[in-house]
Structures are given as structure tokens and as C-alpha cells.
Design a protein around this motif. Structure first.
Motif, PDB file in Angstrom:
ATOM      1  N   LEU A 170      41.732  39.145  39.890  1.00 17.35           N
ATOM      2  CA  LEU A 170      41.362  39.765  41.101  1.00 17.35           C
ATOM      3  C   LEU A 170      41.269  38.430  42.121  1.00 17.35           C
ATOM      4  N   TYR A 171      41.933  38.418  43.095  1.00 19.35           N
ATOM      5  CA  TYR A 171      41.820  37.573  44.244  1.00 19.35           C
ATOM      6  C   TYR A 171      41.336  38.237  45.474  1.00 19.35           C
ATOM      7  N   PHE A 172      40.093  37.800  46.030  1.00 17.00           N
ATOM      8  CA  PHE A 172      39.537  38.450  47.267  1.00 17.00           C
ATOM      9  C   PHE A 172      40.235  37.566  48.529  1.00 17.00           C
ATOM     10  N   VAL A 173      41.166  37.997  49.330  1.00 15.13           N
ATOM     11  CA  VAL A 173      41.740  37.268  50.201  1.00 15.13           C
ATOM     12  C   VAL A 173      41.016  37.483  51.760  1.00 15.13           C
ATOM     13  N   TYR A 174      40.494  36.516  52.402  1.00 13.27           N
ATOM     14  CA  TYR A 174      39.858  36.558  53.415  1.00 13.27           C
ATOM     15  C   TYR A 174      40.571  36.405  54.741  1.00 13.27           C
ATOM     16  N   TRP A 208      43.267  41.388  46.964  1.00 12.18           N
ATOM     17  CA  TRP A 208      42.369  42.457  48.060  1.00 12.18           C
ATOM     18  C   TRP A 208      42.271  41.725  49.089  1.00 12.18           C
ATOM     19  N   LEU A 209      43.213  42.128  50.069  1.00 15.07           N
ATOM     20  CA  LEU A 209      43.056  41.721  51.457  1.00 15.07           C
ATOM     21  C   LEU A 209      41.874  42.208  52.374  1.00 15.07           C
ATOM     22  N   MET A 260      32.930  46.528  45.156  1.00 15.58           N
ATOM     23  CA  MET A 260      33.617  45.288  44.653  1.00 15.58           C
ATOM     24  C   MET A 260      33.385  45.190  42.979  1.00 15.58           C
ATOM     25  N   GLU A 261      32.070  45.497  42.671  1.00 14.45           N
ATOM     26  CA  GLU A 261      31.808  45.422  41.306  1.00 14.45           C
ATOM     27  C   GLU A 261      32.602  46.485  40.569  1.00 14.45           C
ATOM     28  N   LYS A 262      32.781  47.715  40.930  1.00 14.12           N
ATOM     29  CA  LYS A 262      33.619  48.855  40.468  1.00 14.12           C
ATOM     30  C   LYS A 262      35.191  48.412  40.430  1.00 14.12           C
ATOM     31  N   ILE A 288      34.210  36.652  41.561  1.00 17.08           N
ATOM     32  CA  ILE A 288      35.709  36.999  41.978  1.00 17.08           C
ATOM     33  C   ILE A 288      36.415  35.680  42.745  1.00 17.08           C
ATOM     34  N   LYS A 289      37.574  35.154  42.541  1.00 10.46           N
ATOM     35  CA  LYS A 289      38.111  34.248  43.201  1.00 10.46           C
ATOM     36  C   LYS A 289      38.271  34.596  44.526  1.00 10.46           C
TER      37      LYS A 289
END
Length: 310
Positions: free
Chosen positions: A231-235, A116-117, A217-219, A266-267
């Protein structure tokens, strides 16, 4: 084009399918690509695979702005990993549009890893606008989708109608004026929009994390957990972080953002820390060292970082 389709009861998450698509120009030439069967920036044959390893969602940085076809993050992931990867990013997406895209296609793809960018420059700002869209807000309901994966023919028809409307408007505007110029661009010039962005005076930079972001983000995590994917949260950091002329006090709600992501277990892949801060010259990752998207070199390094996370 991506968005609401006039006189049609649905929303487009991608563009026109199987079409040469003009993306953007930040290097002196226009970035073009051939869209796939669902209007996204992938080789169409990628959809014929019997399994999907990686899924990328996000805004124009995921979409491929503004590099040549095959030089976006997802293409580099395919090349480096020799595995399947689908890009569902599209220009202008914010968190709610990302969630909507995820819900429309995830059950077909069932990927192993989802990136998730999140672009710090405008994603939270875009969320405010998305929350005003009646169709997008419906995606906050647990079981809501529009079954877009089976409606691409209708989407293409709707987009073509929209294009004709825009063409007619543009022609009428040119007929109305003595000097031919782009009305939208002229309005942006009057507001000095690009200069305001570059020097940190835009509303983009001070948008804050709110409860809507956490709900989204929870959904998203719930949808992804259901198919047993990671799932990876990419900042993604903005140019203004590294421009020494800009005072950065109160820019970006990064700490609060990460608190929400950590709370949801979430990572996080923080590219400011893992890529840009490791370079003595982080501006080299922007075309001609100017405000905008990243270079193909940066996209390749990002792909290397993403596939290294287990």
C-alpha cells in the motif's frame, strides 16, 4: 453518478457500466470516456486479465479529471509499465468511500500494489460528510460488504432511475423560471464558491485529521495486508499551494496526516515534494495555470513516480 441509489438497499461506488460518460471540462472541451463493466474508467478488457499488478483508488484525480480518455494516471501506468492496472477512483470520493470501494473489489482483484490517492484540497472535508451516511459507515465493520461486484445490473437500473429523477427535476425547474439556468450553479455563484476555494477561504482547506481517518486507514491496511499487497499513500497537492497570491497559514493538516500514515507503517509518496517542488513553475501542471485538476503531462509524470517505488 456514484452514491446511494434511491429505493435500493445498496450503494454505487462507480457509475453506469459500458457507457459513454461525461466527466468534466477544464481545458475548453469535455473529457469523455467509455466506462467498463463496473462503471469505472478502464478499458473493459482489463478485467479479463488473469492477474492485476496495480490498483488505483481515490477521487476525481484518480478518476481522470479532466483529461481525455487514456490520459489519466492509471492509463499512463499501463502504458509505461506494460502491466495490468485497474482504476477504481471516482469523483467526490473521500477516505471512507475509498475504503468501501477497496472492500468491494479487492478480493476479486488481489493486486500487487495499491495506490491510495489523497487530495489535500477536499478529502478530509469529504470524510465529514461520508461519516453521516448510514450505509458508508457500515464499511467500518470488519466483514461488511454489499457484494457490489455481483450486482452491477441492479446498480445500472438504479442509476438510470436516478438520472430520470434528476432530468425531471431539471425540466420542472426550467419550466418554473423565466430565465433558464442551472439552479445549483446559480447557488454556487451566490456563495462565490470557486473564488472562495481559489483564495483559500473555503472550509475545504482547514478540515483536520481526526480519529475516523486513522480508523479508516488502519482498516484499509488490514484488508491490504490480508492479500499480501503493498500500500502506498499518495499525497496530491492543491493549486492553492503554488498560487503566490494566497496566504497559506493554517492550510492543510499535512503533518498530522503524515504522522498517522507513518504510525501505521504505510509508505508515503509525497507529490508536492517529488514533482511540484522540483519545478520552477509548478502551476504549469494545472490546465491553463488555473485552479482545478492536473494536466495529462502531470498525470504521466505522477505515473512515472508511482511505478518507480519498490
Amino acid at each position: 453518478f456514484s452514491g446511494p441509489i434511491s429505493n435500493e438497499p445498496f450503494y454505487s461506488m462507480g457509475g453506469l457500466s459500458n457507457s459513454i460518460t461525461i466527466l468534466c471540462n477544464e481545458t475548453g472541451k469535455w473529457a469523455l470516456y467509455k466506462s467498463d463493466r463496473y462503471g469505472f474508467n478502464n478499458p473493459d478488457s482489463e478485467w479479463d486479465k488473469n492477474r492485476f499488478d496495480y490498483l488505483i483508488i481515490g477521487d476525481s484525480f484518480a478518476h481522470g479529471g479532466c483529461v481525455d480518455e487514456g490520459k489519466d494516471i492509471t492509463s499512463h501506468i499501463r502504458e509505461l509499465s506494460q502491466e495490468t492496472a485497474i482504476n477504481l477512483g471516482f469523483i467526490g470520493n473521500g477516505p471512507l468511500k475509498n475504503l468501501a470501494t477497496l472492500k468491494e473489489y479487492i478480493n476479486y482483484l488481489k493486486p500487487k500494489k495499491i495506490y491510495w490517492l489523497h487530495y489535500e484540497g477536499n478529502d478530509l472535508y469529504n470524510l465529514k460528510q461520508e461519516m453521516e451516511n448510514e450505509t458508508l459507515v457500515k464499511y467500518l465493520k470488519d466483514n461488511f460488504t454489499l457484494d457490489l461486484i455481483n450486482k452491477q445490473n441492479m446498480i445500472d437500473i438504479g442509476i438510470k432511475k436516478q438520472i430520470k429523477i434528476y432530468e425531471k427535476y431539471y425540466e420542472e425547474w426550467n419550466d418554473f423560471t423565466v430565465f433558464k439556468f442551472d439552479k445549483y450553479k446559480f447557488y454556487e455563484i451566490l456563495k462565490l464558491s470557486e473564488l472562495r476555494k481559489i483564495f483559500g477561504l473555503s472550509a475545504y482547506w482547514n478540515a483536520k485529521v481526526d480519529s475516523n481517518f486513522e480508523i479508516i486507514m488502519e482498516k484499509a491496511k488490514k484488508e491490504i495486508d490480508f492479500i499480501d499487497a503493498d500500500l502506498y499513500f499518495v499525497y496530491l497537492p492543491s493549486y492553492v499551494r503554488f498560487n503566490q497570491l494566497i496566504v497559506k497559514d493554517n492550510f492543510f493538516d499535512k503533518n498530522n496526516l503524515f504522522q498517522v500514515i507513518n504510525k501505521l507503517d504505510i509508505k508515503i509518496i509525497d507529490l508536492e515534494k517529488l514533482l511540484f517542488n522540483k519545478s520552477a513553475n509548478p502551476l504549469k501542471y494545472f490546465p491553463n495555470r488555473k485552479y482545478g485538476h492536473y494536466t495529462s503531462e502531470a498525470y504521466k509524470k505522477i505515473a512515472e513516480i508511482l511505478i518507480s517505488f519498490k
